[in-house]
Each structure stands twice: as structure tokens, then as C-alpha cells.
Design a protein around this motif. Structure first.
Motif, PDB file in Angstrom:
ATOM      1  N   VAL A  13       3.851  -0.329   5.789  1.00  0.00           N
ATOM      2  CA  VAL A  13       2.922  -1.005   6.699  1.00  0.00           C
ATOM      3  C   VAL A  13       3.680  -1.840   7.720  1.00  0.00           C
ATOM      4  O   VAL A  13       4.613  -2.573   7.378  1.00  0.00           O
ATOM      5  CB  VAL A  13       1.948  -1.923   5.912  1.00  0.00           C
ATOM      6  N   VAL A  14       3.272  -1.716   8.975  1.00  0.00           N
ATOM      7  CA  VAL A  14       3.667  -2.637  10.045  1.00  0.00           C
ATOM      8  C   VAL A  14       2.369  -3.035  10.722  1.00  0.00           C
ATOM      9  O   VAL A  14       1.710  -2.199  11.348  1.00  0.00           O
ATOM     10  CB  VAL A  14       4.622  -1.979  11.054  1.00  0.00           C
ATOM     11  N   ALA A  15       1.954  -4.286  10.588  1.00  0.00           N
ATOM     12  CA  ALA A  15       0.624  -4.688  11.038  1.00  0.00           C
ATOM     13  C   ALA A  15       0.628  -6.123  11.557  1.00  0.00           C
ATOM     14  O   ALA A  15       1.591  -6.870  11.327  1.00  0.00           O
ATOM     15  CB  ALA A  15      -0.372  -4.563   9.882  1.00  0.00           C
ATOM     16  N   PRO A  16      -0.438  -6.525  12.234  1.00  0.00           N
ATOM     17  CA  PRO A  16      -0.550  -7.922  12.643  1.00  0.00           C
ATOM     18  C   PRO A  16      -0.522  -8.891  11.468  1.00  0.00           C
ATOM     19  O   PRO A  16      -0.211 -10.068  11.640  1.00  0.00           O
ATOM     20  CB  PRO A  16      -1.905  -7.964  13.367  1.00  0.00           C
ATOM     21  N   THR A  17      -0.835  -8.399  10.287  1.00  0.00           N
ATOM     22  CA  THR A  17      -0.832  -9.221   9.077  1.00  0.00           C
ATOM     23  C   THR A  17       0.520  -9.237   8.375  1.00  0.00           C
ATOM     24  O   THR A  17       0.662  -9.884   7.334  1.00  0.00           O
ATOM     25  CB  THR A  17      -1.895  -8.686   8.114  1.00  0.00           C
ATOM     26  N   GLY A  18       1.508  -8.538   8.914  1.00  0.00           N
ATOM     27  CA  GLY A  18       2.837  -8.543   8.313  1.00  0.00           C
ATOM     28  C   GLY A  18       3.569  -7.246   8.577  1.00  0.00           C
ATOM     29  O   GLY A  18       2.948  -6.192   8.758  1.00  0.00           O
ATOM     30  N   ILE A  19       4.900  -7.303   8.585  1.00  0.00           N
ATOM     31  CA  ILE A  19       5.681  -6.109   8.906  1.00  0.00           C
ATOM     32  C   ILE A  19       6.236  -5.424   7.670  1.00  0.00           C
ATOM     33  O   ILE A  19       7.104  -4.570   7.768  1.00  0.00           O
ATOM     34  CB  ILE A  19       6.814  -6.436   9.907  1.00  0.00           C
ATOM     35  N   THR A  20       5.712  -5.780   6.516  1.00  0.00           N
ATOM     36  CA  THR A  20       5.959  -5.039   5.285  1.00  0.00           C
ATOM     37  C   THR A  20       4.645  -4.932   4.525  1.00  0.00           C
ATOM     38  O   THR A  20       3.698  -5.685   4.783  1.00  0.00           O
ATOM     39  CB  THR A  20       6.996  -5.730   4.377  1.00  0.00           C
ATOM     40  N   THR A  21       4.608  -4.003   3.575  1.00  0.00           N
ATOM     41  CA  THR A  21       3.408  -3.865   2.752  1.00  0.00           C
ATOM     42  C   THR A  21       3.112  -5.148   2.000  1.00  0.00           C
ATOM     43  O   THR A  21       1.954  -5.581   1.889  1.00  0.00           O
ATOM     44  CB  THR A  21       3.591  -2.701   1.757  1.00  0.00           C
ATOM     45  N   GLU A  22       4.151  -5.782   1.475  1.00  0.00           N
ATOM     46  CA  GLU A  22       3.965  -7.014   0.700  1.00  0.00           C
ATOM     47  C   GLU A  22       3.393  -8.126   1.568  1.00  0.00           C
ATOM     48  O   GLU A  22       2.483  -8.861   1.138  1.00  0.00           O
ATOM     49  CB  GLU A  22       5.299  -7.451   0.090  1.00  0.00           C
ATOM     50  N   GLU A  23       3.914  -8.278   2.781  1.00  0.00           N
ATOM     51  CA  GLU A  23       3.392  -9.309   3.679  1.00  0.00           C
ATOM     52  C   GLU A  23       1.937  -9.028   4.050  1.00  0.00           C
ATOM     53  O   GLU A  23       1.097  -9.940   4.086  1.00  0.00           O
ATOM     54  CB  GLU A  23       4.242  -9.383   4.949  1.00  0.00           C
ATOM     55  N   THR A 330     -10.974  -6.973   9.943  1.00  0.00           N
ATOM     56  CA  THR A 330     -11.273  -8.207  10.671  1.00  0.00           C
ATOM     57  C   THR A 330     -10.043  -9.107  10.753  1.00  0.00           C
ATOM     58  O   THR A 330     -10.019 -10.051  11.547  1.00  0.00           O
ATOM     59  CB  THR A 330     -12.421  -8.976   9.992  1.00  0.00           C
ATOM     60  N   LEU A 331      -9.021  -8.824   9.947  1.00  0.00           N
ATOM     61  CA  LEU A 331      -7.770  -9.588  10.003  1.00  0.00           C
ATOM     62  C   LEU A 331      -6.788  -9.027  11.023  1.00  0.00           C
ATOM     63  O   LEU A 331      -5.843  -9.718  11.416  1.00  0.00           O
ATOM     64  CB  LEU A 331      -7.095  -9.586   8.627  1.00  0.00           C
ATOM     65  N   THR A 332      -6.987  -7.775  11.423  1.00  0.00           N
ATOM     66  CA  THR A 332      -5.994  -7.099  12.258  1.00  0.00           C
ATOM     67  C   THR A 332      -6.528  -6.600  13.590  1.00  0.00           C
ATOM     68  O   THR A 332      -5.756  -6.320  14.503  1.00  0.00           O
ATOM     69  CB  THR A 332      -5.429  -5.864  11.523  1.00  0.00           C
ATOM     70  N   GLY A 333      -7.845  -6.477  13.712  1.00  0.00           N
ATOM     71  CA  GLY A 333      -8.412  -5.735  14.829  1.00  0.00           C
ATOM     72  C   GLY A 333      -8.405  -4.258  14.505  1.00  0.00           C
ATOM     73  O   GLY A 333      -7.938  -3.818  13.451  1.00  0.00           O
TER      74      GLY A 333
END
Length: 404
Positions: A13-23, A330-333
Motif C-alpha cells: 500500500v502507498v496511500a494518503p493514510t501511509g506509505i506502507t501497509t502497516e501505516e 473517507t480517510l483517503t478520498g
């Protein structure tokens, strides 16, 4: 002999909520939003001010340095997420037959930001300043190609362009490839269109929220919904044949048990929208009754009409309020081609953790069929999840996941 099961063994995962799956998962559990004012460019002159931007991503630290100037930001995300997914799955591509590994990704806009910069050079400096990599970096299939090249995956490779629905459609295609002889498929979506050219293109659908408050801009199924928020990111999954995964000792997050796809009729048609029959097709393939679905990850368009149609479809299949519904996006768009793939990743993590993640910020349910909207995490030990996605223009998809 191939098994009849296709399982997910790796997530990146690379997302607005973090650039790792754990984040990302930590942010989901905490209800920590990745939405904020657009900072990647000066957006004060645009009617949209809020987006889900990936924080602290340094491409040169995530992918080979030579690829950074040759590829778009969305491909950077996809390459990084694919690397993480393979590591998570415990897969060394060098140890597998190259023609038995496949790559299928979703794309919606191609390398928008890369293309914008090349057009700027063309119009300000002339054609001699346009780089050779413009010919490939803008292309919809660029992420698929770069992942394939990087990991020596020379089996069937492709791209599906069905906007938000693409993140589910590629997993449906991954299952077909596994049944056809592939051993492993890297699949998911990547998108990064937060640039002036990309935002102008998105504005044309009339569905983006003009609200400048990050906490109020994206409120699906809320009486004060004003549209959705654009986002960027990637989610990549390693999908394997169930028997092959078990033989190599891989631990699966869950099984892809059913998939359905449809297309909405043209406006004004007497035919109903496709979502209800798409959900039923996915459940039928999974051999599940609606009562056996423990949670639904909604498409959550964020506009009144589209949200009402989704709520009506859910009420028709499950009865009003008959199934817990959540929208962690809703956390990321809405991440477009990456959005549904990220929902699948989140759903698999939720199945493993034994909870239903929350929908944040929604406080005033919209009128229409009742929804059991999950606004705080619920520990219900879910075993099945239904993920829904609708793409601009009428694309519709549904995917059923079951716990490992």
C-alpha cells in the motif's frame, strides 16, 4: 491440476493514510484522515481545494533511481507497492518460471503529471525539449510494464481501464489467469492525477466536492454530502492459486470467492442500474446467501443521487439496514484506479483483525433506505466481505472475499 481457490498472499500500500501497509492500517484503526488542503501545486484558483495526498513519499528511496525521471508519480507508487506486496508474500520472482508470473493493473488517467510537464516543455521551449520517455510514461499500461520488467514477469500482462471499478476488475482477471495456468499474478491499481491538468480533467464529471474543510468535504451517505474528494496512491496484491500457495508455505490473507461486473444503462433508459444484479452475480459465484455477508465496503460516491442508488441496491439485496456498511475511503478520498484495490486490501486486513473499520465524519444519515453505516470500529469477527466499486461512465463491479 489447479485448485478452484485463488488467494491473496501479499499486500502493498502507498496511500494518503501511509506509505506502507502497516501505516495505512494503523491510520484506519485510529480513524486518522489523510485528507487535507492541496499542496502539490497552487490550487487557490480551483473550485476544489481538498485531496488525499500521499505524504513523505520519496521516489528515489522506493524504486531504482534511473526509473524516477523515466516514469510518472503513479507508476512510482505502483512499483513501490508491488515490491512491498511481493516481500509480504515471501516471493522471490527470480526463483519462479518467468512465463508463469503475470501482471494486471488498473489505470484511469495514465501518467497525467508526467504528460503535463512534457506539454509544458513543448509549448514553452519547443518540440526538441520533449523527452523520449513521454512516449511510454503517460500510457495507461506503463505501471504494468514497469512492474513486469522489474521483476522478470513475462506471463500474461495487461491493464484494465474502468476507472474506480478497475481495482476489482483486475482481480477478476487475475482469477482467470490463474485458472488458465499462471502461478502468480501481481494485481491492483495506481493513480496520481493531482496536478493542474489532472484536476481540470476530473472537474468535468461535476462530482468533486467544493467544500474547503477536509473534515466535511467527503461525506458519503450524509445529508450534507457535496461530492467526493480526489486522491492518489496505489494498492498492489499478490494473488496465487490456493494449492500452489499452500505448497510453498505461504500464509493467505483471504480468498477471492466471487466476482461480478456490469454496466449501467444510458441516462433515461427504463433499465435499472447494474449494481443490484452485479452484487447478486458475485454472491452467486461465491455460493453465498446475502445473510452470510458480514460487511460491505461501499463504493461511497459522495453525491446524493449515486449514494441513494447504492443504498437502494443494498436494501434490495440485504433488506434495509440488513448488513454493516463501511467506507474507509473517507480517510483517503477516491483514488480512482487504486481506490477499489485499496478497499480490497483494507477488507483483507479487517478480516484478519476480526473487525469492521469505520467510516469517518458522517454524522447525519441521508434520507432513503436505511443503512447500518459503521462509524466506529466494530469487533464482530467478520468472515466474509463484499467490496463494491462504480467507475465513471457506468462501470460496476463487486468482489466477495472470505477469511483464510
Amino acid at each position: 491440476m489447479k485448485s478452484s481457490r485463488q488467494v491473496v498472499t501479499g499486500i502493498g500500500v502507498v496511500a494518503p493514510t501511509g506509505i506502507t501497509t502497516e501505516e495505512h492500517w494503523a491510520s484506519v484503526l485510529a480513524g486518522k484522515s489523510g485528507l487535507g488542503r492541496i499542496t502539490r501545486f497552487e490550487a487557490d484558483g480551483y473550485p476544489v481545494r481538498v485531496a488525499g495526498q500521499v505524504p513523505d513519499f520519496r521516489a528515489a528511496e522506493q524504486i531504482p533511481a534511473r526509473l524516477v525521471p523515466q516514469t510518472d508519480r503513479g507508476t512510482h507508487f505502483g512499483l513501490a507497492a508491488a515490491d512491498d506486496a511481493l516481500t509480504d508474500a515471501g516471493v522471490d520472482p527470480a526463483g519462479l518460471p518467468e512465463y508463469e508470473m503475470a501482471v494486471v493493473t488498473a489505470a484511469s488517467s495514465g501518467g497525467t503529471e508526467f504528460g503535463q510537464h512534457e506539454m509544458e516543455r513543448l509549448y514553452t521551449k519547443g518540440p526538441g525539449w520533449v523527452g523520449a520517455y513521454q512516449s511510454i510514461a503517460w500510457f495507461y499500461a506503463a505501471t504494468t510494464g514497469q512492474v513486469s520488467i522489474r521483476h522478470g514477469m513475462r506471463g500474461p500482462c495487461g491493464v484494465i481501464c474502468t476507472e474506480q471499478a478497475g481495482g476489482l476488475d483486475v482481480l477478476g482477471q487475475s482469477r482467470r489467469l490463474l485458472r488458465g495456468g499462471s502461478r502468480l499474478v501481481v494485481s491492483g491499481g495506481a493513480d496520481a492525477s493531482l496536478c493542474p491538468y489532472g484536476l481540470v480533467a476530473q472537474l468535468q464529471n461535476g462530482a468533486l466536492s467544493p467544500d474547503p474543510d477536509p473534515e466535511r468535504a467527503y461525506l458519503p451517505f450524509d445529508a450534507e454530502a457535496t461530492g467526493h474528494v480526489p486522491g492518489e496512491g496505489a494498492a498492489m496484491l499478490v494473488v496465487e492459486d490456493g494449492d500452489a500457495a499452500r505448497e510453498r508455505g505461504a500464509e493467505a490473507y483471504g480468498e477471492i470467492a466471487g466476482y461480478g461486473a456490469g454496466f449501467d444503462p444510458r441516462p433515461g433508459s427504463p433499465r435499472p442500474p447494474a449494481l443490484t444484479r452485479t452484487i447478486r452475480a458475485a454472491l452467486a459465484e461465491a455460493r453465498l446467501d446475502p445473510s452470510e455477508v458480514d460487511m460491505v465496503f461501499a463504493d461511497a460516491h459522495g453525491t446524493a443521487d449515486a449514494d441513494r442508488l447504492e443504498a437502494e441496491a443494498l436494501a434490495e439485496v440485504f433488506t434495509p439496514g440488513g448488513v454493516p456498511v463501511t467506507a474507509p475511503k473517507t480517510l483517503t478520498g477516491r483514488l480512482y484506479a487504486a481506490g477499489a484495490a485499496l478497499d480490497v486490501a483494507t477488507a483483507l486486513l479487517a478480516l484478519r483483525a476480526g473487525l469492521i473499520p469505520p467510516t469517518v465524519s458522517v454524522t447525519q444519515p441521508a434520507s432513503g433506505p436505511a443503512l447500518d453505516l459503521v462509524c466506529e470500529a466494530r469487533r464482530t469477527r467478520p468472515r466474509t466481505a463484499l467490496v463494491l466499486a462504480r467507475g465513471h461512465g457506468g462501470f460496476t463491479a463487486a468482489l466477495v472475499l472470505t477469511a483464510a
